[in-house]
Design an enzyme around this catalytic site. Structure first.
Site, mmCIF file in Angstrom:
data_model
loop_
_atom_site.group_PDB
_atom_site.id
_atom_site.type_symbol
_atom_site.label_atom_id
_atom_site.label_comp_id
_atom_site.label_asym_id
_atom_site.label_seq_id
_atom_site.Cartn_x
_atom_site.Cartn_y
_atom_site.Cartn_z
ATOM 1 N N HIS A 9 0.636 -1.083 -0.301
ATOM 2 C CA HIS A 9 -0.105 -0.091 -0.113
ATOM 3 C C HIS A 9 0.992 1.095 0.039
ATOM 4 C CE1 HIS A 9 0.944 0.872 4.219
ATOM 5 N NE2 HIS A 9 0.892 -0.556 4.317
ATOM 6 N N ARG A 58 -5.988 0.608 4.177
ATOM 7 C CA ARG A 58 -5.052 1.230 3.212
ATOM 8 C C ARG A 58 -4.675 0.280 2.034
ATOM 9 N NH1 ARG A 58 -3.002 -0.667 8.392
ATOM 10 N NH2 ARG A 58 -1.200 -1.899 8.448
HETATM 11 O O1 LIG Z 1 2.859 -1.987 10.424
HETATM 12 C C1 LIG Z 1 3.862 -1.199 10.001
HETATM 13 O O2 LIG Z 1 4.506 -0.470 10.913
HETATM 14 C C2 LIG Z 1 4.453 -1.065 8.727
HETATM 15 O O3 LIG Z 1 3.518 -1.246 7.882
HETATM 16 C C3 LIG Z 1 5.396 -2.354 8.497
HETATM 17 O O4 LIG Z 1 6.393 -1.898 9.298
HETATM 18 P P1 LIG Z 1 7.915 -2.467 9.378
HETATM 19 O O5 LIG Z 1 8.620 -2.066 8.197
HETATM 20 O O6 LIG Z 1 8.534 -2.076 10.787
HETATM 21 O O7 LIG Z 1 7.728 -3.955 9.558
#
Ligand SMILES: O=C(O)[C@H](O)COP(=O)(O)O
Length: 231
Positions: A9, A58
């Protein structure tokens, strides 16, 4: 031979604030919607026959922008969102049988949701790294087996995402239909690990940018024969 297009997304309002999001249903901001529009432009020469996305807005928003901003991606079909709800009052599906030739089905599934980030949800990523140490936070974010506190490891995410990919998505590709999946950083890492047969050590280095299409060619056995990233 079929094409599988994966898109994370566009930037959400919490991505912009550098907050762990997980299952919190935060929508795209203006930049995220613009990223989805740019992804649609990059995909102008591609065609898809079916789309899968998560239950989180999203990803749904990104899928719909990509499918509707580009004139040709749907090849003249209308995207129809197929809600998978077990409710006989649900908007009268019984009155509409569908028309496979006119429609581009958009299937929603929680199996494609982001990993559950547990107690980290809503916390700022940089502040969390200061509190727990960069190495620990990187393990929570990128390792295969280590789960964030109260949340899902990538291993747990693989266990719900990959069977869905094998049971529900792969058959379309093996039938030769091009598929779009709009999902999340970690549910897509799970699918990529499976497709590319990556080891637990290799998946640690896989980062997926918001709104960047990743395109795989798959043969009739479901094996990847080519990969292109539309940066
Ligand atoms: O859920 C989240 O915070 C992000 O979409 C993915 O996070 P990460 O890159 O910290 O795994």
């Amino acid at each position: 031979m079929a094409k599988l297009i994966l898109v994370r997304h566009g930037q959400s309002l919490w991505n912009a604030e550098n907050k762990f999001t997980g299952w919190v249903d935060v929508p795209l901001g203006a930049q995220g919607r613009a990223e989805a529009t740019i992804a649609a432009d990059k995909l102008e020469t591609y065609r898809v026959r079916v789309c899968f996305t998560s239950l989180l807005f999203r990803a749904i928003e990104t899928a719909i922008i990509i499918l509707t901003e580009g004139d040709d991606l749907c090849d003249g079909r209308i995207p129809i969102i197929k809600h998978d709800v077990d409710d006989e009052d649900w908007h009268g599906w019984d009155k509409y049988k569908g028309d496979p030739e006119q429609e581009l089905p958009v299937y929603l599934s929680s199996r494609l949701d982001e990993r559950y980030y547990g107690e980290l949800q809503g916390l700022n990523k940089a502040e969390t790294a200061v509190e727990f140490g960069t190495e620990q936070v990187q393990l929570w974010r990128r390792s295969y087996a280590v789960a964030p506190p109260g949340g899902e490891s990538l291993e747990a995410t693989v266990k719900r995402t990959v069977p869905f990919f094998r049971d529900r998505i792969l058959k379309h590709l093996m039938d030769g239909d091009n598929v779009l999946i709009a999902a999340h950083g970690n549910s897509l890492r799970a699918i990529i690990m499976h497709l590319e047969k990556l080891t637990e050590a290799a998946i640690v280095n896989v980062e997926i940018g918001t709104g960047i299409p990743i395109i795989y060619d798959l043969n009739a056995n479901g094996q990847v024969t080519d990969k292109v990233i539309l940066h």
